[in-house]
Design a protein around this motif. Structure first.
Motif, PDB file in Angstrom:
ATOM      1  N   HIS A 167     -19.425  65.853  54.164  1.00  0.00           N
ATOM      2  CA  HIS A 167     -19.682  65.414  52.791  1.00  0.00           C
ATOM      3  C   HIS A 167     -18.427  65.637  51.960  1.00  0.00           C
ATOM      4  O   HIS A 167     -17.894  66.748  51.894  1.00  0.00           O
ATOM      5  CB  HIS A 167     -20.846  66.222  52.207  1.00  0.00           C
ATOM      6  CG  HIS A 167     -21.061  66.003  50.736  1.00  0.00           C
ATOM      7  ND1 HIS A 167     -20.801  66.973  49.802  1.00  0.00           N
ATOM      8  CD2 HIS A 167     -21.532  64.920  50.051  1.00  0.00           C
ATOM      9  CE1 HIS A 167     -21.103  66.507  48.599  1.00  0.00           C
ATOM     10  NE2 HIS A 167     -21.540  65.275  48.719  1.00  0.00           N
ATOM     11  N   LEU A 168     -17.930  64.564  51.367  1.00  0.00           N
ATOM     12  CA  LEU A 168     -16.802  64.635  50.438  1.00  0.00           C
ATOM     13  C   LEU A 168     -17.328  64.462  49.021  1.00  0.00           C
ATOM     14  O   LEU A 168     -18.031  63.486  48.726  1.00  0.00           O
ATOM     15  CB  LEU A 168     -15.792  63.522  50.738  1.00  0.00           C
ATOM     16  CG  LEU A 168     -14.836  63.745  51.906  1.00  0.00           C
ATOM     17  CD1 LEU A 168     -14.404  62.415  52.494  1.00  0.00           C
ATOM     18  CD2 LEU A 168     -13.611  64.550  51.447  1.00  0.00           C
ATOM     19  N   HIS A 169     -17.001  65.410  48.151  1.00  0.00           N
ATOM     20  CA  HIS A 169     -17.354  65.319  46.737  1.00  0.00           C
ATOM     21  C   HIS A 169     -16.053  65.261  45.942  1.00  0.00           C
ATOM     22  O   HIS A 169     -15.260  66.204  45.971  1.00  0.00           O
ATOM     23  CB  HIS A 169     -18.192  66.523  46.306  1.00  0.00           C
ATOM     24  CG  HIS A 169     -18.539  66.539  44.850  1.00  0.00           C
ATOM     25  ND1 HIS A 169     -18.947  67.675  44.195  1.00  0.00           N
ATOM     26  CD2 HIS A 169     -18.554  65.544  43.913  1.00  0.00           C
ATOM     27  CE1 HIS A 169     -19.189  67.397  42.927  1.00  0.00           C
ATOM     28  NE2 HIS A 169     -18.942  66.111  42.726  1.00  0.00           N
ATOM     29  N   LEU A 170     -15.814  64.126  45.273  1.00  0.00           N
ATOM     30  CA  LEU A 170     -14.601  63.919  44.489  1.00  0.00           C
ATOM     31  C   LEU A 170     -14.982  63.790  43.023  1.00  0.00           C
ATOM     32  O   LEU A 170     -15.977  63.139  42.679  1.00  0.00           O
ATOM     33  CB  LEU A 170     -13.857  62.659  44.946  1.00  0.00           C
ATOM     34  CG  LEU A 170     -13.421  62.599  46.413  1.00  0.00           C
ATOM     35  CD1 LEU A 170     -14.497  61.899  47.245  1.00  0.00           C
ATOM     36  CD2 LEU A 170     -12.100  61.854  46.561  1.00  0.00           C
ATOM     37  N   ALA A 171     -14.182  64.403  42.142  1.00  0.00           N
ATOM     38  CA  ALA A 171     -14.489  64.388  40.713  1.00  0.00           C
ATOM     39  C   ALA A 171     -13.210  64.234  39.901  1.00  0.00           C
ATOM     40  O   ALA A 171     -12.155  64.772  40.262  1.00  0.00           O
ATOM     41  CB  ALA A 171     -15.204  65.674  40.309  1.00  0.00           C
ATOM     42  N   SER A 172     -13.324  63.491  38.792  1.00  0.00           N
ATOM     43  CA  SER A 172     -12.169  63.254  37.928  1.00  0.00           C
ATOM     44  C   SER A 172     -12.647  62.775  36.564  1.00  0.00           C
ATOM     45  O   SER A 172     -13.742  62.210  36.430  1.00  0.00           O
ATOM     46  CB  SER A 172     -11.246  62.198  38.545  1.00  0.00           C
ATOM     47  OG  SER A 172     -10.159  61.886  37.675  1.00  0.00           O
ATOM     48  N   LYS A 173     -11.813  62.957  35.578  1.00  0.00           N
ATOM     49  CA  LYS A 173     -12.066  62.357  34.267  1.00  0.00           C
ATOM     50  C   LYS A 173     -11.955  60.846  34.340  1.00  0.00           C
ATOM     51  O   LYS A 173     -12.544  60.125  33.527  1.00  0.00           O
ATOM     52  CB  LYS A 173     -11.059  62.917  33.252  1.00  0.00           C
ATOM     53  CG  LYS A 173     -11.158  62.317  31.866  1.00  0.00           C
ATOM     54  CD  LYS A 173     -10.090  62.893  30.946  1.00  0.00           C
ATOM     55  CE  LYS A 173     -10.124  62.228  29.571  1.00  0.00           C
ATOM     56  NZ  LYS A 173      -9.075  62.785  28.673  1.00  0.00           N
ATOM     57  N   HIS A 174     -11.202  60.330  35.319  1.00  0.00           N
ATOM     58  CA  HIS A 174     -10.863  58.913  35.378  1.00  0.00           C
ATOM     59  C   HIS A 174     -11.496  58.238  36.589  1.00  0.00           C
ATOM     60  O   HIS A 174     -11.259  58.626  37.739  1.00  0.00           O
ATOM     61  CB  HIS A 174      -9.342  58.743  35.448  1.00  0.00           C
ATOM     62  CG  HIS A 174      -8.610  59.424  34.328  1.00  0.00           C
ATOM     63  ND1 HIS A 174      -8.669  58.975  33.028  1.00  0.00           N
ATOM     64  CD2 HIS A 174      -7.836  60.536  34.314  1.00  0.00           C
ATOM     65  CE1 HIS A 174      -7.948  59.775  32.256  1.00  0.00           C
ATOM     66  NE2 HIS A 174      -7.431  60.724  33.020  1.00  0.00           N
ATOM     67  N   ALA A 175     -12.278  57.187  36.338  1.00  0.00           N
ATOM     68  CA  ALA A 175     -12.955  56.475  37.420  1.00  0.00           C
ATOM     69  C   ALA A 175     -11.960  55.824  38.373  1.00  0.00           C
ATOM     70  O   ALA A 175     -12.179  55.806  39.592  1.00  0.00           O
ATOM     71  CB  ALA A 175     -13.899  55.426  36.836  1.00  0.00           C
ATOM     72  N   HIS A 176     -10.855  55.306  37.838  1.00  0.00           N
ATOM     73  CA  HIS A 176      -9.917  54.611  38.721  1.00  0.00           C
ATOM     74  C   HIS A 176      -9.264  55.558  39.723  1.00  0.00           C
ATOM     75  O   HIS A 176      -8.870  55.139  40.818  1.00  0.00           O
ATOM     76  CB  HIS A 176      -8.851  53.861  37.902  1.00  0.00           C
ATOM     77  CG  HIS A 176      -7.839  54.743  37.234  1.00  0.00           C
ATOM     78  ND1 HIS A 176      -8.078  55.360  36.031  1.00  0.00           N
ATOM     79  CD2 HIS A 176      -6.581  55.106  37.604  1.00  0.00           C
ATOM     80  CE1 HIS A 176      -7.005  56.063  35.685  1.00  0.00           C
ATOM     81  NE2 HIS A 176      -6.092  55.920  36.617  1.00  0.00           N
ATOM     82  N   VAL A 177      -9.165  56.846  39.377  1.00  0.00           N
ATOM     83  CA  VAL A 177      -8.624  57.821  40.312  1.00  0.00           C
ATOM     84  C   VAL A 177      -9.531  57.946  41.539  1.00  0.00           C
ATOM     85  O   VAL A 177      -9.063  57.985  42.677  1.00  0.00           O
ATOM     86  CB  VAL A 177      -8.445  59.187  39.617  1.00  0.00           C
ATOM     87  CG1 VAL A 177      -8.195  60.285  40.637  1.00  0.00           C
ATOM     88  CG2 VAL A 177      -7.306  59.129  38.605  1.00  0.00           C
TER      89      VAL A 177
END
Length: 452
Positions: A167-177
């Protein structure tokens, strides 16, 4: 002249339009969505693999803080990728090197913070079953079936146990990232934020599921993404309305770290899909005072909490502040409140599932929540992710939530005398699936053996 809260100005309309566009692009995914979002996205600084924390889940110090609670604010955009290992037998060193290089590419491409990209990769028991050695007991793992069997017996409908290998969980302020990172991980682009993509996960992992979520105004989310009359009241901060993350209900990252063994400084991860399928009943059946009682405790009042809990600053005060009672007092009165008042609060039940700790006045909470709302598939739901030292800790919390007379010394739900379906927020959501993962420390994140 429009009032200060009007959404009719060009700038505000443009902001809403851009936010909705980014959210939709992330939900759709793919290279076309990535390029479209990238064209409208903000520049992001590159990062470095040097000096990153040993713990993959060490995010809190790299995110802005909430002014009221001091807790780290959840990044706006989230992407979950469930993947299976494609190799025969146990992973090879070449596979491990490929995975590590792909993950390091992202760390070189984006700074490790809210403005850039943070991510974790965890592994299920299905992944570790391919090894001859067993996981050490210190890893704290249990299969998702154990959660379902021990805590979800009162739920209606079938709950799926998800056995994806990782399971990979990715998070950012920016959707394009997130879109760029996903495409880089699976070989769709040759460059990501100015960094060459020399290797990726393709040939080692294949995607089995993809989930997205977005932190934002839930009433607007419903209008933008969902069908039917919008039940959510103006001013709600989440689908159920009330603020729920407080300093006395969120443990630190230290508190949920595995303490010993080869996976020390890792953590366990529980991943669930919760359908918020009774929001219309939640808002239509219960007035604001009733919802406050069910979210916090019967001791709470509207004057003390404010609408949606905004008067509660650092602590949720699972008793009325004027009572000067501790969290432990309110927790101890849960069964009594059920019998005498016919209602108990969600937070008050959860406060029973704590352990003695000299650093915590009312006991240390067990799970670190990293959940977020989603409208994937045209349905309101919560993607509930939690970190804890061991999966048993999550089971303890879930038992406390489900059974009003749950006793920490005798927590078997089969012996429970009061198994009400309509208390707290019970009956207003449905568990669709559960999964469990081990998130190793950073130096073991690339296809770890069961016994390093």
């Amino acid at each position: 002249m429009p009032c200060p809260h009007s959404r009719s100005t060009d700038d505000e309309d443009h902001g809403i339009e851009r936010r909705e566009f980014m959210k939709t692009a992330l939900a759709i995914g793919g290279t076309s969505a990535m390029f479209a979002a990238k064209a409208r996205g903000e520049p992001v600084l590159q990062g470095s693999t040097e000096g990153l924390p040993a713990r993959q889940y060490a995010w809190n110090d790299f995110m802005p803080k909430n002014g009221l609670t001091g807790l780290a604010k959840t990044p706006a955009h989230h992407l979950q990728l469930l993947v299976d290992y494609t190799g025969d037998g146990t992973p090879t060193e070449a596979d491990r090197e490929q995975v590590e290089a792909a993950l390091q590419t992202l760390e070189d491409a984006y700074e490790w913070d809210n403005e850039g990209l943070m991510f974790t990769i965890g592994y299920s028991l299905s992944y570790f079953d391919r090894f001859d050695e067993d996981l050490p007991e210190s890893a704290g793992m249990r299969p998702p079936e154990d959660i379902i069997d021990e805590t979800d017996i009162a739920s209606s409908g079938k709950i799926e146990a998800d056995h994806a290998d990782a399971h990979l969980h990715l998070a950012s302020k920016h959707a394009h990232v997130l879109l760029e990172a996903e495409e880089a991980l699976f070989g769709a682009v040759d460059e990501v934020n100015g960094v060459d993509v020399e290797t990726d996960l393709s040939g080692v992992f294949e995607k089995t599921d993809r989930r997205t979520g977005f932190i934002g105004n839930p009433k607007e989310r419903w209008d933008e993404d969902l069908q039917g009359k919008n039940p959510i009241e103006e001013g709600a901060s989440v689908f159920f309305g009330f603020k729920s993350l407080f300093t006395d209900s969120q443990p630190s990252e230290d508190d949920v770290a595995i303490q010993e063994g080869p996976f020390a400084d890792g953590t366990t991860e529980q991943v669930s899909l919760l359908l918020d399928n009774n929001l219309k009943q939640w808002y239509g059946k219960h007035d604001i005072e009733e919802r406050i009682e069910r979210m916090y405790s019967p001791s709470h009042t509207l004057d003390e909490t404010g609408e949606f809990g905004r008067k509660l600053a650092e602590r949720d005060g699972t008793s009325a502040p004027s009572d000067e009672k501790s969290m432990g007092d309110a927790a101890a009165e849960t069964a009594e409140d059920a019998e005498d008042k016919g209602v108990v609060g969600h937070a008050q039940k959860l406060a029973r599932a704590r352990v003695d700790d000299p650093d915590w006045e009312d006991g240390r909470p067990l799970i670190l929540r990293r959940d977020f709302p989603s409208t994937d598939g045209g349905r309101a739901h919560t993607q509930f992710i939690s970190n804890q030292r061991r999966i048993d800790d999550f089971i303890s919390v879930r038992k406390a939530m489900a059974f009003v007379d749950w006793d920490a010394d005798d927590p078997d739900p089969a012996e429970s005398e009061v198994q009400l379906k309509d208390h707290g927020i019970q009956g207003h959501f449905k568990v669709q699936s559960r999964a469990t993962f081990l998130v190793p420390p950073r130096d073991l994140r690339a296809l770890p053996p069961a016994s390093p």
